[in-house]
Design a protein around this motif. Structure first.
Motif, short mmCIF file in Angstrom:
data_model
loop_
_atom_site.label_atom_id
_atom_site.label_comp_id
_atom_site.label_asym_id
_atom_site.label_seq_id
_atom_site.Cartn_x
_atom_site.Cartn_y
_atom_site.Cartn_z
N LEU A 1 2.05 20.66 10.33
CA LEU A 1 1.28 19.29 10.60
C LEU A 1 1.93 18.34 9.66
O LEU A 1 2.43 18.57 8.44
CB LEU A 1 -0.34 19.51 10.11
CG LEU A 1 -0.98 20.26 10.99
CD1 LEU A 1 -2.55 20.60 10.01
CD2 LEU A 1 -1.23 19.63 12.24
N CYS A 2 1.95 17.11 10.20
CA CYS A 2 2.61 15.86 9.33
C CYS A 2 1.84 15.57 8.17
O CYS A 2 0.76 15.29 8.52
CB CYS A 2 2.98 14.90 10.08
SG CYS A 2 3.73 13.64 9.25
N PRO A 3 2.63 15.70 6.94
CA PRO A 3 1.74 15.11 5.82
C PRO A 3 1.69 13.67 5.63
O PRO A 3 1.32 12.98 4.76
CB PRO A 3 2.63 15.63 4.54
CG PRO A 3 3.78 16.54 5.07
CD PRO A 3 3.78 16.17 6.73
N LEU A 4 2.59 12.95 6.61
CA LEU A 4 2.56 11.47 6.50
C LEU A 4 1.75 10.66 7.56
O LEU A 4 1.41 9.53 7.52
CB LEU A 4 4.07 11.07 6.70
CG LEU A 4 5.14 11.65 6.05
CD1 LEU A 4 6.39 11.17 6.46
CD2 LEU A 4 4.87 11.05 4.55
N HIS A 5 1.09 11.59 8.79
CA HIS A 5 0.39 10.85 9.44
C HIS A 5 -0.98 11.93 9.93
O HIS A 5 -0.66 13.06 9.78
CB HIS A 5 0.90 10.45 10.62
CG HIS A 5 1.20 10.95 11.68
ND1 HIS A 5 2.13 11.79 11.79
CD2 HIS A 5 0.34 11.36 13.01
CE1 HIS A 5 2.14 12.52 12.81
NE2 HIS A 5 1.12 12.27 13.69
N PRO A 6 -2.17 11.46 10.32
CA PRO A 6 -3.31 12.36 10.72
C PRO A 6 -2.98 13.12 11.96
O PRO A 6 -2.62 12.12 12.71
CB PRO A 6 -4.49 11.83 10.74
CG PRO A 6 -4.18 10.20 10.32
CD PRO A 6 -2.53 9.92 10.33
N TYR B 1 11.70 15.63 10.27
CA TYR B 1 11.64 14.78 11.39
C TYR B 1 10.26 14.92 11.81
O TYR B 1 9.91 16.02 12.15
CB TYR B 1 12.97 14.89 12.47
CG TYR B 1 12.36 13.39 13.41
CD1 TYR B 1 12.76 12.18 13.24
CD2 TYR B 1 11.75 13.99 14.90
CE1 TYR B 1 12.61 11.23 14.26
CE2 TYR B 1 11.51 12.91 15.58
CZ TYR B 1 11.74 11.45 15.38
OH TYR B 1 11.47 10.34 16.32
N CYS B 2 9.34 13.83 12.12
CA CYS B 2 8.35 13.94 12.64
C CYS B 2 8.24 13.25 14.19
O CYS B 2 8.46 12.07 13.99
CB CYS B 2 7.02 13.33 11.77
SG CYS B 2 5.36 13.37 12.60
N HIS B 3 7.88 13.96 15.25
CA HIS B 3 7.58 13.51 16.52
C HIS B 3 6.54 12.68 16.72
O HIS B 3 6.22 12.06 17.82
CB HIS B 3 7.82 14.58 17.39
CG HIS B 3 9.08 15.22 17.61
ND1 HIS B 3 10.20 14.67 18.23
CD2 HIS B 3 9.58 16.53 16.89
CE1 HIS B 3 11.10 15.47 18.15
NE2 HIS B 3 10.92 16.37 17.20
ZN LIG Z 1 3.97 12.13 11.23
#
Ligand SMILES: [Zn+2]
Length: 344
Positions: free
Chosen positions: A53-58, A74-76
């Protein structure tokens, strides 16, 4: 895998970074850092990639990829990507430089308390000029020489801003509490205080804080107050003036009596006593003439102990219950003090 392709654009992002930053990233791999921050991920097949899970966005479905070979993420979902430094910038809202400083702290173990005190003293020193109340207080206590203020690295703790400053550099609240810089509630321990760093052997070993507001008692960090103040520069003198408080010392130094040192209280610890006895010398005592006579009593006892060690002692008698600070604040000058020294 699309993710593998997407890393490319970020790879040379910080092409001007120095070798130190490259070493830092090797020392603290991105995946290790993320795991320290409780990021959970699963490996993709047997390749160098992990996803979670992305730590930068919910999000509820994992779209955050880490490539351990390239040491990049990299986060998609949110489209963010880059290296460890970039991740810290985004997740902790820090500048590039702050992120590097933060990570250097994180990866350098264990932390030397003297380094933290050094950072703290530097921060407080920067605050001094920003707070008129602090400068006003120094003036009121007779200290007006900007060179001396700089030399002694006097600072100001406004309260409420040190914690943020030090945690942004990666120091944990736990460490700051252990050092006494934060109180049990996690707030700055020094609040509206003029700060003097106490140094020994070139390292800061404690901070002395004097309240600029009401008559609060002075405050130290837990632990030893160390030896005599500025002893490294004073010990060369065959004659020294021993004062009780730092504001006594600063007015004397300002008036040219650089052979004054300070015991930070009437009670000398074993180290301070030993320092005075380290060679034959004359010690002038100027402890406060206070109403209950405790300063005088301490002074007499100290004089006896020093004489037993073949140290010559002299008592400076200041007029009308003055201490060296009030003597200079109320108009006394170097000539008059010199006369008192000679009469002692
Ligand atoms: Zn993200």
């Amino acid at each position: 895998m699309l993710a593998a392709f997407s890393y490319v654009g970020f790879q040379r992002e910080n092409c001007t970074v120095g070798e130190d930053v490259e070493k830092l990233k090797q020392r603290l791999p991105l995946l290790d850092y993320l795991r320290q921050q409780s990021w959970t991920a699963r490996p993709i097949a047997f390749g160098p990639e992990f996803v979670g899970l992305c730590p930068l966005h919910p999000e509820t479905r994992p779209s955050f990829y880490v490539n351990t070979r390239k040491n990049l993420f990299y986060c998609h979902g949110c489209g963010q990507g880059g290296d460890l430094i970039r991740f810290v910038q985004l997740s902790r809202h820090l500048s590039f430089r702050q992120s590097v400083a933060y990570l250097e702290q994180q990866s350098a173990l264990p932390t030397d308390p003297a380094d933290v005190l050094e950072q703290t003293a530097a921060f407080y020193q920067q605050q001094l000029d920003r707070y008129p109340e602090a400068l006003h207080y120094l003036k009121q206590r007779g200290l007006h020489d900007p060179t001396l203020i700089k030399e002694l690295r006097i600072g100001y703790a406004p309260g409420g801003s040190l914690r943020r400053h030090l945690t942004a550099q990666g120091y944990s609240c736990d460490l700051l509490q252990r050092l006494g810089l934060l109180n049990q509630q996690g707030c700055d321990a020094f609040y509206r205080r003029v700060i003097f760093p106490c140094r020994q052997g070139g390292r800061i070993i404690n901070l002395y804080g004097r309240s600029v507001a009401a008559a609060f008692a002075h405050q130290f960090l837990p632990g030893s107050k160390g030896g005599l103040f500025a002893w490294e520069s004073v010990c060369q003198f065959p004659t020294v003036i021993l004062v009780e408080g730092l504001f006594d010392l600063v007015v004397l130094w300002q008036a040219g009596f650089r052979h004054a040192t300070c015991s930070l209280g009437t009670h000398l610890n074993a180290e301070q006593f030993q320092q005075l006895c380290d060679r034959p010398r004359t010690v002038y005592l100027t402890f406060d003439v206070d109403a209950n006579g405790s300063g005088q009593q301490a002074s007499q006892q100290l004089a006896q102990r020093l004489r037993a060690r073949d140290i010559t002692t002299r008592r400076i008698v200041l007029p009308d219950g003055h201490d060296p600070n009030s003597f200079f604040v109320q108009g006394g000058d170097a000539g008059q003090f010199q006369a008192l020294l000679e009469a002692a």
